[in-house]
Design an enzyme around this catalytic site. Structure first.
Site, PDB file in Angstrom:
ATOM      1  N   GLU A 454     -18.437   3.572 -20.360  1.00  0.00           N
ATOM      2  CA  GLU A 454     -18.588   3.097 -18.975  1.00  0.00           C
ATOM      3  C   GLU A 454     -17.565   3.735 -18.024  1.00  0.00           C
ATOM      4  O   GLU A 454     -16.936   3.057 -17.219  1.00  0.00           O
ATOM      5  CB  GLU A 454     -18.518   1.560 -18.924  1.00  0.00           C
ATOM      6  CG  GLU A 454     -19.697   0.923 -19.658  1.00  0.00           C
ATOM      7  CD  GLU A 454     -19.917  -0.534 -19.344  1.00  0.00           C
ATOM      8  OE1 GLU A 454     -19.345  -1.055 -18.376  1.00  0.00           O
ATOM      9  OE2 GLU A 454     -20.680  -1.172 -20.084  1.00  0.00           O
TER      10      GLU A 454
HETATM   11  C1  LIG Z   1     -19.474   3.894 -28.794  1.00  0.00           C
HETATM   12  C2  LIG Z   1     -20.102   4.481 -27.595  1.00  0.00           C
HETATM   13  C3  LIG Z   1     -21.167   3.844 -26.988  1.00  0.00           C
HETATM   14  C4  LIG Z   1     -21.816   4.429 -25.902  1.00  0.00           C
HETATM   15  N1  LIG Z   1     -22.949   3.848 -25.395  1.00  0.00           N
HETATM   16  C5  LIG Z   1     -23.678   4.528 -24.472  1.00  0.00           C
HETATM   17  C6  LIG Z   1     -24.956   4.053 -24.068  1.00  0.00           C
HETATM   18  O1  LIG Z   1     -25.427   3.010 -24.511  1.00  0.00           O
HETATM   19  N2  LIG Z   1     -25.655   4.793 -23.177  1.00  0.00           N
HETATM   20  C7  LIG Z   1     -25.181   5.954 -22.661  1.00  0.00           C
HETATM   21  O2  LIG Z   1     -25.869   6.579 -21.880  1.00  0.00           O
HETATM   22  N3  LIG Z   1     -23.954   6.413 -22.998  1.00  0.00           N
HETATM   23  C8  LIG Z   1     -23.200   5.741 -23.905  1.00  0.00           C
HETATM   24  N4  LIG Z   1     -21.967   6.207 -24.290  1.00  0.00           N
HETATM   25  C9  LIG Z   1     -21.454   7.415 -23.669  1.00  0.00           C
HETATM   26  C10 LIG Z   1     -20.203   7.221 -22.854  1.00  0.00           C
HETATM   27  O3  LIG Z   1     -20.507   6.666 -21.614  1.00  0.00           O
HETATM   28  C11 LIG Z   1     -19.553   8.610 -22.760  1.00  0.00           C
HETATM   29  O4  LIG Z   1     -18.927   8.817 -24.004  1.00  0.00           O
HETATM   30  C12 LIG Z   1     -18.608   8.749 -21.633  1.00  0.00           C
HETATM   31  O5  LIG Z   1     -19.313   8.845 -20.453  1.00  0.00           O
HETATM   32  C13 LIG Z   1     -17.717   9.978 -21.775  1.00  0.00           C
HETATM   33  O6  LIG Z   1     -18.431  11.133 -22.089  1.00  0.00           O
HETATM   34  P1  LIG Z   1     -17.898  12.088 -23.269  1.00  0.00           P
HETATM   35  O7  LIG Z   1     -17.582  11.227 -24.440  1.00  0.00           O
HETATM   36  O8  LIG Z   1     -18.868  13.170 -23.451  1.00  0.00           O
HETATM   37  O9  LIG Z   1     -16.520  12.646 -22.720  1.00  0.00           O
HETATM   38  P2  LIG Z   1     -16.305  13.878 -21.728  1.00  0.00           P
HETATM   39  O10 LIG Z   1     -17.154  13.721 -20.541  1.00  0.00           O
HETATM   40  O11 LIG Z   1     -16.413  15.126 -22.505  1.00  0.00           O
HETATM   41  O12 LIG Z   1     -14.807  13.659 -21.260  1.00  0.00           O
HETATM   42  C14 LIG Z   1     -13.701  14.098 -22.042  1.00  0.00           C
HETATM   43  C15 LIG Z   1     -12.412  13.728 -21.307  1.00  0.00           C
HETATM   44  O13 LIG Z   1     -12.348  14.409 -20.060  1.00  0.00           O
HETATM   45  C16 LIG Z   1     -12.057  13.473 -19.018  1.00  0.00           C
HETATM   46  N5  LIG Z   1     -12.695  13.929 -17.786  1.00  0.00           N
HETATM   47  C17 LIG Z   1     -13.963  14.373 -17.606  1.00  0.00           C
HETATM   48  N6  LIG Z   1     -14.158  14.682 -16.309  1.00  0.00           N
HETATM   49  C18 LIG Z   1     -13.002  14.434 -15.657  1.00  0.00           C
HETATM   50  C19 LIG Z   1     -12.564  14.535 -14.298  1.00  0.00           C
HETATM   51  N7  LIG Z   1     -13.352  14.980 -13.340  1.00  0.00           N
HETATM   52  N8  LIG Z   1     -11.302  14.170 -13.998  1.00  0.00           N
HETATM   53  C20 LIG Z   1     -10.484  13.720 -14.968  1.00  0.00           C
HETATM   54  N9  LIG Z   1     -10.844  13.596 -16.252  1.00  0.00           N
HETATM   55  C21 LIG Z   1     -12.084  13.942 -16.599  1.00  0.00           C
HETATM   56  C22 LIG Z   1     -12.626  12.162 -19.514  1.00  0.00           C
HETATM   57  O14 LIG Z   1     -11.968  11.069 -18.887  1.00  0.00           O
HETATM   58  C23 LIG Z   1     -12.316  12.239 -20.995  1.00  0.00           C
HETATM   59  O15 LIG Z   1     -11.001  11.823 -21.203  1.00  0.00           O
HETATM   60  C24 LIG Z   1     -21.318   5.637 -25.366  1.00  0.00           C
HETATM   61  C25 LIG Z   1     -20.207   6.241 -25.944  1.00  0.00           C
HETATM   62  C26 LIG Z   1     -19.603   5.696 -27.054  1.00  0.00           C
HETATM   63  C27 LIG Z   1     -18.443   6.406 -27.654  1.00  0.00           C
END
Ligand SMILES: Cc1cc2nc3c(=O)[nH]c(=O)nc-3n(C[C@H](O)[C@H](O)[C@H](O)COP(=O)(O)OP(=O)(O)OC[C@H]3O[C@@H](n4cnc5c(N)ncnc54)[C@H](O)[C@@H]3O)c2cc1C
Length: 771
Positions: A454
């Site tokens: 989220e």
């Molecule tokens: C257990 C679990 C349940 C989930 N459930 C759902 C679900 O039901 N439906 C769904 O759609 N998604 C779901 N998600 C997805 C979740 O919302 C994403 O994991 C989240 O949006 C982050 O994406 P990512 O993991 O690819 O990280 P990335 O986007 O790759 O980010 C990596 C890091 O970079 C940082 N970062 C990225 N952009 C910026 C910026 N502009 N400025 C500063 N920092 C930045 C982030 O904060 C993070 O620390 C789930 C994830 C998990 C792990």
């Protein structure tokens, strides 16, 4: 005098006569403003415009109206919701064995799934008219929180359908036919929803999802209809492995212009039964060893009719705004509830463990080093509860405060991470050894999940809180941006002109206000209460003014560059966030009748918040690129230096004393914590051992006295001492029995699990099972 008079008249003409002002002042400033302004993408604009400004607006604009804060209704459960807590929730808690769920079954037992569905745990936000429970946000939050102190897996399973997902989207945007079709079956658990936005290439940058839908004609139910051909590849989707209905976000294209004249319509959300031809529910993930359902879904060339778009065809391309608005409400409930649960169980159990566990001949909770960590656990837990209640209260006021919910999500999950680390440090080996007796391990493992979902935390702090806060909460910036984006340049200039004067007045007011409050240390600020907390209101007003001033100067000097200078903007975000945390704590204290026993917790949170504000400002001034402006701002805001200090040791000791004895304060601070009734449950065992040891204090004093008098020997196992004390008539038979029972409980409570050779290997998954 004459020169002065001419100057005043000239200025009056320049600023007073609209045409002159516009051409001499506004036009050049407007041109610079447009130049330094970063072009806003549609997704950014929609995200900024989504949601409501609430108390964050007061804090950002430099003049918080504390009476207004106190007049927000106190968020409370109604009698139906309380009855649900007392009956269904308590029954569910007794059905949950988190160790078995996570380590052995890796799923909730069937009877738990059935109970959750039957009793409407998935229907908390669905209106009664559709068979739902129609609970308030505070009830939703309290229920999830209480369950999370028993089982994170059960809490997440219940939380997801009640936050962002098909249910929430349908209620806000669904057509009547969609509501009639889906809400009753979602409410009674026949349908289990999931919502898929994230994919391998698009996580935080969800606006860039590569999943597509193309408007075309196709065959559905044997007839040719207008619809969408979809391709998607999603991962991390909670409940996907068991979902019967998939909420799907994709980008919609209309190359043949079957819907209108646009080629690209934008992000769109549709609701698709998972039994629909071509929908693939893929493999299951295994997030941090937790057993809630999470997995992948994909589809290639899947055709759906147009009316499966949530909201119908007229909502084609409006999905991003829908998501941002709904996500904001969910973000203010779910993750804050989980974070608070961590605080409640960590505080209750660590306070008890600090009393039960003895080293160097005394309870470890008496060592000051341990007290420092325990005070942090208790203090932060009070802050968490205050923020949980206030934020849910805003949602119950039918608001969707996007900045406030981002603050709650980021800070509450970070606070839970900090306090859980402290709880682990104090429990030491007892928290490390996994097994049925470990009541902290699963909560610890789940924290990175809360940090990530989220809105991953780094992004939330660095981009969302201030980025959105500065535009939404500022009285003029959003309107100025709109004026700059006005395609009619003349009209835009007129709009900007009227805003500019007000903006200058606002900035001047903040400059002189900040200086006056800096010189007087806020002593003349008003407070809505008298007593020990009055001083905090004065300081918070002062810091709110300082924030308004610094935010304006940053935008003025850095313009669009500020968006990239995340380290700077995040510090201003921290100031706004700490002002919010502090406000929530003060309101919570007032709403709960100014409990005397809460005062150390209030002092702890307020002093900590002010210290963090001072630290954030210091980092901001040190790193602000324009050194002249940085020095000017520092001198205006803190002419005599930043004087805020972390809470002193006496406050920490008072908190520890309250948490190390059974009583109303401890009960109130940890009221959400599940405690098993008997000693078979690890929380019940620790609680019983703690109470037994506390009750045995007078008897132990008799023994210590006898030891000092030389009647009883020192430094030997307690059981032996009890027997000798009985023989020497230091204690009577009943007292000896009480002490023996207490000693058994104590020993059991500090013991950990161990496994016979081969047991763990038999239980563990092999890599072959993980795809
Ligand atoms: C257990 C679990 C349940 C989930 N459930 C759902 C679900 O039901 N439906 C769904 O759609 N998604 C779901 N998600 C997805 C979740 O919302 C994403 O994991 C989240 O949006 C982050 O994406 P990512 O993991 O690819 O990280 P990335 O986007 O790759 O980010 C990596 C890091 O970079 C940082 N970062 C990225 N952009 C910026 C910026 N502009 N400025 C500063 N920092 C930045 C982030 O904060 C993070 O620390 C789930 C994830 C998990 C792990």
């Amino acid at each position: 005098m004459l020169v002065l008079l001419i100057l005043v008249v000239a200025l009056a003409i320049i600023f007073g006569v609209a045409d002159i002002r516009r051409s001499l002042i506004t036009k050049p400033i407007f041109a610079v403003f447009k130049k330094i302004l970063p072009p806003l993408s549609d997704t950014e604009r929609e995200a900024m415009e989504a949601g409501d400004v609430w108390w964050d607006g007061d804090l950002f604009q430099g003049k918080p109206d504390w009476h207004k804060l106190h007049s927000f209704p106190k968020a409370e459960l109604n009698s139906t919701e309380q009855a649900f807590m007392d009956n269904q929730v308590e029954t569910l808690l007794k059905m949950l064995d988190d160790y078995k769920i996570v380590q052995e079954q890796r799923d909730l037992p069937k009877e738990v799934w059935d109970f959750i569905k039957r009793e409407g745990f998935f229907a908390m936000i669905i209106p009664k008219a559709y068979g739902g429970r129609e609970f308030s946000a505070i009830a939703n939050s309290t229920i999830v929180s209480r369950i999370a102190t028993r089982s994170l897996t059960a809490a997440v399973t219940i939380m997801v359908p009640n936050s962002l997902g098909p249910g929430e989207l349908l209620m806000h945007y669904g057509t009547q036919a969609q509501k009639d079709q889906w809400l009753p079956t979602l409410a009674n658990g026949t349908d289990v929803p999931c919502f898929a936005l994230t994919g391998p290439e698009a996580g935080s940058d969800a606006g860039s999802i590569p999943d597509t839908g193309v408007v075309c004609n196709g065959i559905h139910d044997g007839k040719e209809v207008l619809g969408i051909r979809l391709n998607w590849d999603k991962r991390y989707i909670t409940l996907a492995p068991v979902a019967t209905v998939l909420g799907l976000a994709f980008k919609l294209y209309d190359p043949e212009h079957l819907l209108g004249d646009k080629d690209e319509l934008g992000i769109t959300c549709a609701l698709i039964p998972t039994s629909h031809e071509g929908v693939e529910i893929g493999d299951r993930h295994f997030p941090m060893n937790m057993a809630f359902m999470n997995g992948t879904t994909y589809g290639k060339g899947v055709f759906i009719p147009l009316d499966w778009i949530i909201g119908g065809p007229e909502y084609a391309g409006r999905g991003w705004r829908m998501l941002v608005e709904c996500l904001s409400a969910g973000r203010g409930i779910s993750l804050p509830a989980l974070a608070t649960a961590t605080g409640h169980i960590a505080t209750r159990m660590t306070g008890a463990y600090g009393y039960v566990r003895q080293q160097f001949g005394m309870s470890i909770g008496k060592f000051e080093g341990v007290q420092e960590a325990l005070a942090r656990i208790g203090g932060l837990t009070y802050g968490l509860e205050a923020m949980r209640v206030m934020t849910a209260g805003a949602i119950d006021m039918k608001l969707s405060p996007s900045v406030v919910t981002a603050i709650a999500k980021y800070h509450m999950t970070e606070m839970s991470r900090t306090l859980m680390n402290d709880a682990f440090d104090i429990h030491a080996g007892k928290a490390i050894q996994c097994g049925p007796k470990n009541y902290l391990a699963h909560g610890y493992m789940g924290i990175p999940i809360s940090i990530t979902v989220e809105g991953a935390n780094i992004l939330t702090r660095n981009l969302m809180i201030f980025g959105q806060g500065a535009t939404r909460c500022h009285p003029y910036v959003l309107a100025e941006l709109e004026a700059a984006a006005n395609p009619d340049a003349e009209q835009g200039l007129k709009q900007f002109d009227s805003l500019l004067l007000k903006h200058i007045g606002f900035a001047l007011g903040n400059t002189f206000g900040a200086l006056w409050q800096g010189l007087t240390a806020g002593a003349f600020n008003s407070a809505p209460v008298s007593g020990e907390t009055a001083k905090y209101y004065k300081q918070l007003s002062r810091m709110s003014r300082a924030l308004a001033l610094s935010a304006d100067f940053s935008m003025l000097i850095l313009g669009g560059e500020l968006k990239r200078r995340e380290m700077l903007s995040a510090r201003l975000a921290d100031v706004l966030s700490q002002l919010y945390i502090a406000s929530a704590v003060l309101k919570f204290y007032e709403d709960n009748g100014r409990q005397q026993g809460d005062l150390p917790f209030v002092h702890y949170n307020l002093q900590r918040a002010l210290f963090e504000i001072g630290r954030a400002f210091d980092g901001f001034f040190v790193n602000f690129p324009n050194r002249v402006v940085a020095r000017l701002l520092r001198s205006l805001v803190f002419p005599f230096g930043i004087g805020y200090k972390m809470p002193n040791d006496a406050i920490a000791v008072q908190i520890c004393e309250a948490l190390s004895k059974p009583g109303v304060v401890r009960d109130r601070i940890t009221h959400l914590c599940y405690i098993g009734e008997d000693e078979q449950d690890p929380t019940g065992l620790m609680e019983n051992a703690f109470i037994a040891m506390y009750a045995a204090q007078p008897l132990m004093k008799k023994i210590y006295q006898a030891q000092r008098a030389g009647t009883l020997p020192r430094k030997q196992p307690l059981l032996q001492t009890i027997e000798q004390a009985l023989a020497a008539e230091v204690i009577n038979v009943a007292e000896a029995e009480q002490l023996t029972k207490m000693n058994k409980l104590r020993f059991n409570a500090i013991s950990v699990d161990s496994f016979k050779a081969g047991t763990l290997e038999a239980m563990g998954i092999t890599s072959a099972e993980v795809v």
